[in-house]
Design a protein around this motif. Structure first.
Motif, PDB file in Angstrom:
ATOM      1  N   SER A   6       0.836  -1.207   0.000  1.00 37.96           N
ATOM      2  CA  SER A   6       0.000   0.000   0.000  1.00 37.96           C
ATOM      3  C   SER A   6       0.869   1.255   0.000  1.00 37.96           C
ATOM      4  O   SER A   6       0.539   2.258  -0.634  1.00 37.96           O
ATOM      5  CB  SER A   6      -0.956  -0.005   1.191  1.00 37.96           C
ATOM      6  OG  SER A   6      -0.227   0.048   2.388  1.00 37.96           O
ATOM      7  N   ILE A   9       2.083   1.713  -3.610  1.00 40.04           N
ATOM      8  CA  ILE A   9       1.002   2.202  -4.466  1.00 40.04           C
ATOM      9  C   ILE A   9       0.742   3.675  -4.225  1.00 40.04           C
ATOM     10  O   ILE A   9       0.569   4.453  -5.165  1.00 40.04           O
ATOM     11  CB  ILE A   9      -0.269   1.356  -4.266  1.00 40.04           C
ATOM     12  CG1 ILE A   9      -0.052  -0.051  -4.840  1.00 40.04           C
ATOM     13  CG2 ILE A   9      -1.473   2.019  -4.916  1.00 40.04           C
ATOM     14  CD1 ILE A   9      -1.178  -1.006  -4.583  1.00 40.04           C
ATOM     15  N   MET A  10       0.743   4.097  -2.966  1.00 40.08           N
ATOM     16  CA  MET A  10       0.536   5.514  -2.635  1.00 40.08           C
ATOM     17  C   MET A  10       1.677   6.378  -3.187  1.00 40.08           C
ATOM     18  O   MET A  10       1.451   7.465  -3.712  1.00 40.08           O
ATOM     19  CB  MET A  10       0.419   5.702  -1.119  1.00 40.08           C
ATOM     20  CG  MET A  10      -0.875   5.182  -0.545  1.00 40.08           C
ATOM     21  SD  MET A  10      -2.282   6.069  -1.176  1.00 40.08           S
ATOM     22  CE  MET A  10      -2.190   7.522  -0.176  1.00 40.08           C
ATOM     23  N   LEU A  12       3.593   5.704  -5.804  1.00 34.95           N
ATOM     24  CA  LEU A  12       3.448   5.759  -7.264  1.00 34.95           C
ATOM     25  C   LEU A  12       2.322   6.694  -7.679  1.00 34.95           C
ATOM     26  O   LEU A  12       2.428   7.421  -8.669  1.00 34.95           O
ATOM     27  CB  LEU A  12       3.216   4.352  -7.828  1.00 34.95           C
ATOM     28  CG  LEU A  12       4.426   3.424  -7.808  1.00 34.95           C
ATOM     29  CD1 LEU A  12       4.019   2.037  -8.269  1.00 34.95           C
ATOM     30  CD2 LEU A  12       5.535   3.976  -8.677  1.00 34.95           C
ATOM     31  N   ALA A  13       1.232   6.694  -6.934  1.00 37.38           N
ATOM     32  CA  ALA A  13       0.108   7.581  -7.243  1.00 37.38           C
ATOM     33  C   ALA A  13       0.507   9.043  -7.083  1.00 37.38           C
ATOM     34  O   ALA A  13       0.185   9.896  -7.916  1.00 37.38           O
ATOM     35  CB  ALA A  13      -1.090   7.246  -6.362  1.00 37.38           C
ATOM     36  N   LEU A  14       1.222   9.358  -5.997  1.00 36.04           N
ATOM     37  CA  LEU A  14       1.684  10.733  -5.783  1.00 36.04           C
ATOM     38  C   LEU A  14       2.700  11.155  -6.843  1.00 36.04           C
ATOM     39  O   LEU A  14       2.685  12.294  -7.327  1.00 36.04           O
ATOM     40  CB  LEU A  14       2.279  10.885  -4.384  1.00 36.04           C
ATOM     41  CG  LEU A  14       1.273  10.887  -3.228  1.00 36.04           C
ATOM     42  CD1 LEU A  14       2.002  10.870  -1.896  1.00 36.04           C
ATOM     43  CD2 LEU A  14       0.367  12.097  -3.331  1.00 36.04           C
ATOM     44  N   ALA A  16       2.814  10.041  -9.907  1.00 34.56           N
ATOM     45  CA  ALA A  16       2.070  10.242 -11.142  1.00 34.56           C
ATOM     46  C   ALA A  16       1.353  11.587 -11.141  1.00 34.56           C
ATOM     47  O   ALA A  16       1.311  12.292 -12.155  1.00 34.56           O
ATOM     48  CB  ALA A  16       1.069   9.109 -11.346  1.00 34.56           C
ATOM     49  N   LEU A  17       0.783  11.973 -10.002  1.00 34.20           N
ATOM     50  CA  LEU A  17       0.114  13.275  -9.897  1.00 34.20           C
ATOM     51  C   LEU A  17       1.090  14.424 -10.078  1.00 34.20           C
ATOM     52  O   LEU A  17       0.790  15.417 -10.728  1.00 34.20           O
ATOM     53  CB  LEU A  17      -0.604  13.394  -8.555  1.00 34.20           C
ATOM     54  CG  LEU A  17      -1.924  12.639  -8.434  1.00 34.20           C
ATOM     55  CD1 LEU A  17      -2.441  12.734  -7.005  1.00 34.20           C
ATOM     56  CD2 LEU A  17      -2.938  13.210  -9.403  1.00 34.20           C
TER      57      LEU A  17
END
Length: 100
Positions: A6, A9-10, A12-14, A16-17
């Motif tokens: 988790s 994933i967090m 990678l999401a940040l 990407a943003l």
């Protein structure tokens, strides 16, 4: 293991943003439709059709020469087309359609 997944994933999401965020002050992003427009005169400079300079050129544009008509006649008849590849157009045309 789940907490590590988790966290990954967090992260990678940040990431990407942050990478995909658009800056309105910076024009290096995508081009808008207004930025690629050109004047009508400039656009037509390379599209403009060449005008015919003589009636002879106009005639040749619409009517085929007799030799070109004979070539098309031979190409449309498969045995003549095949033989013209083997022995040449003149001999093949003479063989199937007589003397030209």
């Amino acid at each position: 293991m789940r907490s590590l997944l988790s966290l990954l994933i967090m992260t990678l999401a940040l990431a990407a943003l942050c990478c995909c965020e658009k800056d309105p002050k910076e024009p290096s992003g995508s081009l808008s439709a207004d930025s690629i427009k050109i004047k009508k005169e400039v656009a037509n400079a390379f599209v403009k059709r060449k005008k015919r300079s003589s009636p002879y050129e106009w005639y040749l544009e619409y009517y085929k020469s007799p030799m070109e008509q004979m070539h098309e006649r031979c190409e449309n008849y498969p045995p003549c087309d095949y033989l013209s590849d083997q022995v040449g157009f003149a001999l093949a045309y003479n063989r199937f359609f007589g003397r030209y």
